[in-house]
Design an enzyme around this catalytic site. Sequence first.
Site, mmCIF file in Angstrom:
data_model
loop_
_atom_site.group_PDB
_atom_site.id
_atom_site.type_symbol
_atom_site.label_atom_id
_atom_site.label_comp_id
_atom_site.label_asym_id
_atom_site.label_seq_id
_atom_site.Cartn_x
_atom_site.Cartn_y
_atom_site.Cartn_z
ATOM 1 N N THR A 70 8.430 -15.211 -2.951
ATOM 2 C CA THR A 70 7.199 -15.836 -2.462
ATOM 3 C C THR A 70 6.126 -15.793 -3.553
ATOM 4 O O THR A 70 5.413 -16.765 -3.789
ATOM 5 C CB THR A 70 6.705 -15.071 -1.209
ATOM 6 O OG1 THR A 70 7.821 -14.801 -0.365
ATOM 7 C CG2 THR A 70 5.655 -15.844 -0.455
ATOM 8 N N HIS A 101 18.713 -19.184 -3.918
ATOM 9 C CA HIS A 101 19.246 -17.817 -4.073
ATOM 10 C C HIS A 101 20.692 -17.881 -4.583
ATOM 11 O O HIS A 101 21.367 -16.862 -4.632
ATOM 12 C CB HIS A 101 19.280 -17.088 -2.732
ATOM 13 C CG HIS A 101 17.949 -16.696 -2.169
ATOM 14 N ND1 HIS A 101 16.967 -16.093 -2.910
ATOM 15 C CD2 HIS A 101 17.471 -16.778 -0.892
ATOM 16 C CE1 HIS A 101 15.926 -15.830 -2.112
ATOM 17 N NE2 HIS A 101 16.202 -16.242 -0.903
ATOM 18 N N LYS A 144 4.249 -5.015 1.843
ATOM 19 C CA LYS A 144 3.410 -4.092 1.070
ATOM 20 C C LYS A 144 3.214 -4.571 -0.356
ATOM 21 O O LYS A 144 2.183 -4.343 -0.955
ATOM 22 C CB LYS A 144 4.067 -2.715 1.012
ATOM 23 C CG LYS A 144 3.984 -1.920 2.289
ATOM 24 C CD LYS A 144 4.419 -0.488 2.010
ATOM 25 C CE LYS A 144 4.415 0.340 3.272
ATOM 26 N NZ LYS A 144 5.070 1.641 3.053
HETATM 27 P P1 A3P Z 1 7.958 -5.582 0.289
HETATM 28 O O1 A3P Z 1 8.818 -5.812 1.492
HETATM 29 O O2 A3P Z 1 8.453 -4.459 -0.560
HETATM 30 O O3 A3P Z 1 6.519 -5.446 0.605
HETATM 31 P P2 A3P Z 1 10.645 -12.386 -1.090
HETATM 32 O O4 A3P Z 1 9.424 -13.188 -1.343
HETATM 33 O O5 A3P Z 1 11.719 -12.591 -2.122
HETATM 34 O O6 A3P Z 1 11.129 -12.549 0.302
HETATM 35 O O7 A3P Z 1 10.227 -10.871 -1.311
HETATM 36 C C1 A3P Z 1 9.326 -10.269 -0.430
HETATM 37 C C2 A3P Z 1 8.690 -9.085 -1.132
HETATM 38 O O8 A3P Z 1 7.697 -9.556 -2.062
HETATM 39 C C3 A3P Z 1 7.952 -8.214 -0.131
HETATM 40 O O9 A3P Z 1 8.064 -6.880 -0.636
HETATM 41 C C4 A3P Z 1 6.547 -8.754 -0.220
HETATM 42 O O10 A3P Z 1 5.553 -7.864 0.242
HETATM 43 C C5 A3P Z 1 6.441 -8.991 -1.732
HETATM 44 N N1 A3P Z 1 5.366 -9.953 -2.054
HETATM 45 C C6 A3P Z 1 5.017 -11.073 -1.394
HETATM 46 N N2 A3P Z 1 3.995 -11.675 -1.996
HETATM 47 C C7 A3P Z 1 3.672 -10.919 -3.064
HETATM 48 C C8 A3P Z 1 2.660 -11.037 -4.082
HETATM 49 N N3 A3P Z 1 1.797 -12.040 -4.080
HETATM 50 N N4 A3P Z 1 2.628 -10.096 -5.036
HETATM 51 C C9 A3P Z 1 3.510 -9.074 -5.041
HETATM 52 N N5 A3P Z 1 4.463 -8.906 -4.120
HETATM 53 C C10 A3P Z 1 4.557 -9.825 -3.123
#
Ligand code: A3P
Length: 322
Positions: A71, A132, A289
């Site tokens: 994301t 993915h 988080k």
């Molecule tokens: P956590 O579950 O450890 O908080 P994806 O986007 O691949 O589904 O990954 C989700 C992870 O990215 C989550 O980690 C989410 O909180 C974190 N995430 C989402 N946006 C983010 C941002 N702008 N900066 C850093 N981490 C982010």
Amino acid sequence: RYLKGDDLTEECRALIPSLPLERDWLSTHYHLYQGFWFHARYLDGVLWMQRHFTAADSDTLLVTTPKSGTTWLKALLFSLLHRSQLSSLDHPLLRRNPHDLVPFLEHRLYLESNQSLEDPSFMAFPRLLATHMPFASLPVSVKDSKCKVVYLCRNPKDTFVSMWSFTNSLRLKDTAMDPSPIDEAFDSFCRGVSLYGPYWDHVLQYYRASLELPDRVLFIRYEEMKESPREHLRRLARFLGCPFSEEEEAGGLVDGILTQCSFESLSKLEVNQRGKSASGMENRWFFRKGEVGDWVNYLSPEMIARIDHITEEKLQGSGLKF
Ligand code: A3P
């Protein structure tokens, strides 16, 4: 061609009985195809893209392991490639979730592309796309074209915790069931049975590709992006052939993009607090988080020893470290 619900194409239905089958901690069926575990729905998307997707030299393809910060990178790449709009009060990232702006090939695009992906009225060029898919399963045209591949992964312990937390959100919503026991989920992950798993094989394939094709594949870890975001945003811009100019640097564009895409900024937006994707996922689930090392709050010493051992064995001699 438009598929809904659990419909699968004829090709996928015919293939599935010949593939090894596993169930994970959610009793979800996984099918082993080209060395990786897929849900039937995503497998169908992969097969369809392998047949029909034609990469263009101007494409940017973001590839990630699930829950590695997709994301965030979608937002960063979108913001970087459309940086002239950064200070617009109507910036798309203020109104739309990054997953709506940068679609996954084998999920949303596959479901919606009843018209040609190459039709500019469906999607403007140059395209920013995501997937993915493991390297081995990428459509041939991605390898044959000059398109750029940005690969993001994250240390296996945080990836697992993030994945387990995310599936618990889904589980609570769909079935009102209690969170799944972490040890069952962990055992599946360690055996490689997870979405697009084995995790380690996914990461290694792209790591090797980035060494062999450094102009085509850029390998980034979530942890290094968190540690030195400015440096890595500049690296991304150079890799994509659009380095920051002196004026852009002096005007604070690098920090502007990082602030717009930060966890704090994105997670506070109305669209990301209350919005939902077309598939029913709540946007807020993608912002939990956003920290490095949260696994210490979830994994027992035995779990840590097991996963560290697997990581060490799998990555041995590769030059890759987490
Ligand atoms: P956590 O579950 O450890 O908080 P994806 O986007 O691949 O589904 O990954 C989700 C992870 O990215 C989550 O980690 C989410 O909180 C974190 N995430 C989402 N946006 C983010 C941002 N702008 N900066 C850093 N981490 C982010």
